[in-house]
Write an enzyme that holds these catalytic residues in place. Structure first.
Site, mmCIF file in Angstrom:
data_model
loop_
_atom_site.group_PDB
_atom_site.id
_atom_site.type_symbol
_atom_site.label_atom_id
_atom_site.label_comp_id
_atom_site.label_asym_id
_atom_site.label_seq_id
_atom_site.Cartn_x
_atom_site.Cartn_y
_atom_site.Cartn_z
ATOM 1 N N HIS A 93 1.973 4.962 -3.301
ATOM 2 C CA HIS A 93 2.048 6.543 -2.425
ATOM 3 C C HIS A 93 4.135 6.048 -3.046
ATOM 4 C CE1 HIS A 93 -1.795 6.652 -0.460
ATOM 5 N NE2 HIS A 93 -0.879 5.891 0.565
ATOM 6 N N HIS B 181 0.805 -1.382 0.281
ATOM 7 C CA HIS B 181 0.022 -0.108 0.198
ATOM 8 C C HIS B 181 1.266 1.190 0.098
ATOM 9 C CE1 HIS B 181 -3.333 2.405 1.078
ATOM 10 N NE2 HIS B 181 -2.402 3.393 1.920
ATOM 11 N N GLU B 182 2.104 1.636 0.912
ATOM 12 C CA GLU B 182 2.772 2.991 1.026
ATOM 13 C C GLU B 182 3.798 2.440 -0.335
ATOM 14 O OE1 GLU B 182 1.322 4.421 2.877
ATOM 15 O OE2 GLU B 182 0.740 3.044 4.329
#
Ligand SMILES: [Zn+2]
Length: 505
Positions: free
Chosen positions: A278, A274-275
């Site tokens: 980003h 997920h990170e």
């Protein structure tokens, strides 16, 4: 000569003015990087007993940033550049526009307010952590009350004519309004209520449980996976934190973070992926924007689309798991005997649960709707902060049919409110809707993606999103960007279709 020197400002060319603007911007960006670094350090490394001293440091940087950005010379310069925007090229034009929008908010906030707010945020974060560890909401209560009070004051300073929640939303998702969100969320809620009872997933094979996982091994495993997808470790770091997040210290220093458990592997990996979404966005913004205010993702809703698409649509898909199984068994040989189907099954179990960040991609949106409705009720006075735990449990029962027995699994699970990030949660679900639409566009144009992913080749994905989303930074507004890439305005159709196709059809 004297007269000439007095009139000097009239003779400064636009080029010099731009240079002066970018010089101040560079200083502000450095201060922001320092602030982000202090905050990262606080989450990842700092000893707990240093919390008050750190709060002082964070407050001073916040004060310096505020003072610098609202200096009259700088404000006048930005306004002047904005008034003469016809003479600027499109990049400078947009950079000035973004700075001006931010400034308009900053100039309305008194310095003492900014300083006090900033210091209390640090203390509040620490109180939240302690309250969560001790399962004692009363430790956090006075700080949370303050955070909501400060937030109301903030919104009043910025724009007293607008509803508080509209002001907050606008800070994260330009142009979004409470009324718009109510429509989008109620449509989604109806679809989810229809979809959820039809989903019949198999029970877990527990392939991610109780295998005596070692932190240093898991870290290496994650570094290999994330580098393969495209994270550049010469310009980035994988850190360990209690609550995963991504932060950028400077153009060549992006930090993604995850947490580790010896008993369980799934959340370490999915959190990191997920990170990573980003991080890839921030690492791949066109370097020509580095000195401008466009060197960041355009909005939280677009940012979240990149993280949630990578986590859910890519990372939980069969093709990615086929590749990931090879990596898993390299680091943990027990995975030799685990089938890809078991991995896929365990990564895609749909079941109501207490913890948002561990929720499946279907029920996840109910967690967001819960927080959205809670924030509105806290801000409009329908709910008092002291009654939050009971209110939370009742909402949870209504939306997901379950009731937490501990505050750490209820209203204390998220760090956001302790940092006064109110109006922020909805952007996660906006991220899902953007992701659904962007994923449809990628898969339509790259029909071979499954074969490529299963072989550990993510170049089509990397290049598609680098070209169409990441490289643009803040140059295009969120709504423009989505329209440009997918040919349509943002809608929930593709996300709902994706869920139906994956779980029902
Ligand atoms: Zn995220």
């Amino acid at each position: 000569m004297l007269q000439f020197s007095n009139n000097n400002s009239f003779n400064i060319s636009m080029k010099d003015k731009l240079q002066k603007y970018y010089k101040t911007l560079a200083e502000l960006k450095s201060l922001e990087g320092i602030s982000n670094l202090l905050e990262w350090d606080q989450e990842a490394v700092m000893p707990q007993s240093s919390v008050e001293a750190r709060a002082d440091k964070v407050a001073i940087i916040g004060k310096l940033m505020h003072e610098k950005s609202v200096e009259l010379d700088h404000v006048n310069l930005v306004n002047e550049l904005s008034d003469n925007r016809d003479q600027l090229d499109p990049i400078d034009q947009r950079s000035v526009e973004v700075t001006k929008t931010e400034l308009e908010k900053e100039t309305k906030l008194p310095t003492e307010f900014v300083e006090e707010f900033s210091k209390n945020k640090s203390l509040s974060q620490q109180a939240w952590y302690e309250a969560k560890m001790k399962e004692d909401f009363s430790i956090f209560l006075p700080y949370l009350e303050k955070m909501f009070e400060y937030t109301k004051q903030y919104a009043n300073y910025v724009d007293p004519t607008k509803p508080i929640y509209d002001v907050l939303l606008d800070g994260y998702e330009e142009g979004m309004t409470t009324e718009n969100l109510k429509v989008i969320f109620s449509d989604l809620k109806n679809n989810l209520k229809e979809i959820l009872p039809q989903i019949k997933t198999q029970p877990s094979n527990e392939v991610f449980q109780n295998k005596d996982f070692k932190k240093h091994i898991t870290k290496e495993l994650i570094e290999e996976l994330t580098a393969k997808v495209g994270f550049d470790y010469s310009r980035g770091v994988l850190g360990e934190v209690h609550h995963p997040f991504e932060t950028k210290i400077s153009t060549n220093d992006t930090r993604i973070n995850t947490r580790y458990s010896e008993l369980e592997l799934q959340t370490s990996i999915t959190g990191a992926i997920h990170e990573l979404g980003h991080g890839l966005y921030e690492q791949n913004i066109d370097p020509k924007y580095a000195h401008t205010s466009l060197d960041q993702g355009v909005s939280l809703g677009i940012h979240e689309s990149q993280s949630r698409m990578l986590e859910n649509m890519v990372g939980r898909g069969k093709a990615f798991c086929t590749y990931a199984k090879e990596v898993l068994q390299k680091y943990y040989p027990i995975y030799k005997d685990v089938s890809v189907d078991s991995l896929v099954n365990d990564l895609n179990i749909v079941k109501p649960s207490f913890i948002r960040i561990e929720a499946d991609e279907v029920t996840y949106n109910m967690h967001i709707i819960l927080r959205f409705e809670t924030e509105l009720d806290l801000l409009n006075g329908k709910l008092e902060v002291k009654d939050l735990p009971e209110y939370w449990n009742a909402k949870m029962k209504d939306l997901l049919g379950i009731v937490p027995t501990k505050v750490s699994e209820g209203c204390l699970q998220d760090v956001h409110w302790s940092m006064a990030l109110i109006g922020y949660f909805p952007t996660y679900t906006l991220g899902n809707l953007n992701a659904g639409q962007l994923w449809n566009s990628f898969t339509t144009k790259n029909p071979n993606y499954e074969k490529e992913f299963s072989q550990g080749n993510f170049s089509s994905y990397f290049n598609y999103f680098k070209t169409n989303v990441w490289t643009h930074g803040t140059f295009h507004k969120p709504a423009e960007l989505i329209k440009q890439v997918t040919g349509e305005e943002l809608n929930s159709k593709y996300f709902v279709e994706y869920l139906r196709k994956k779980y029902i059809l």
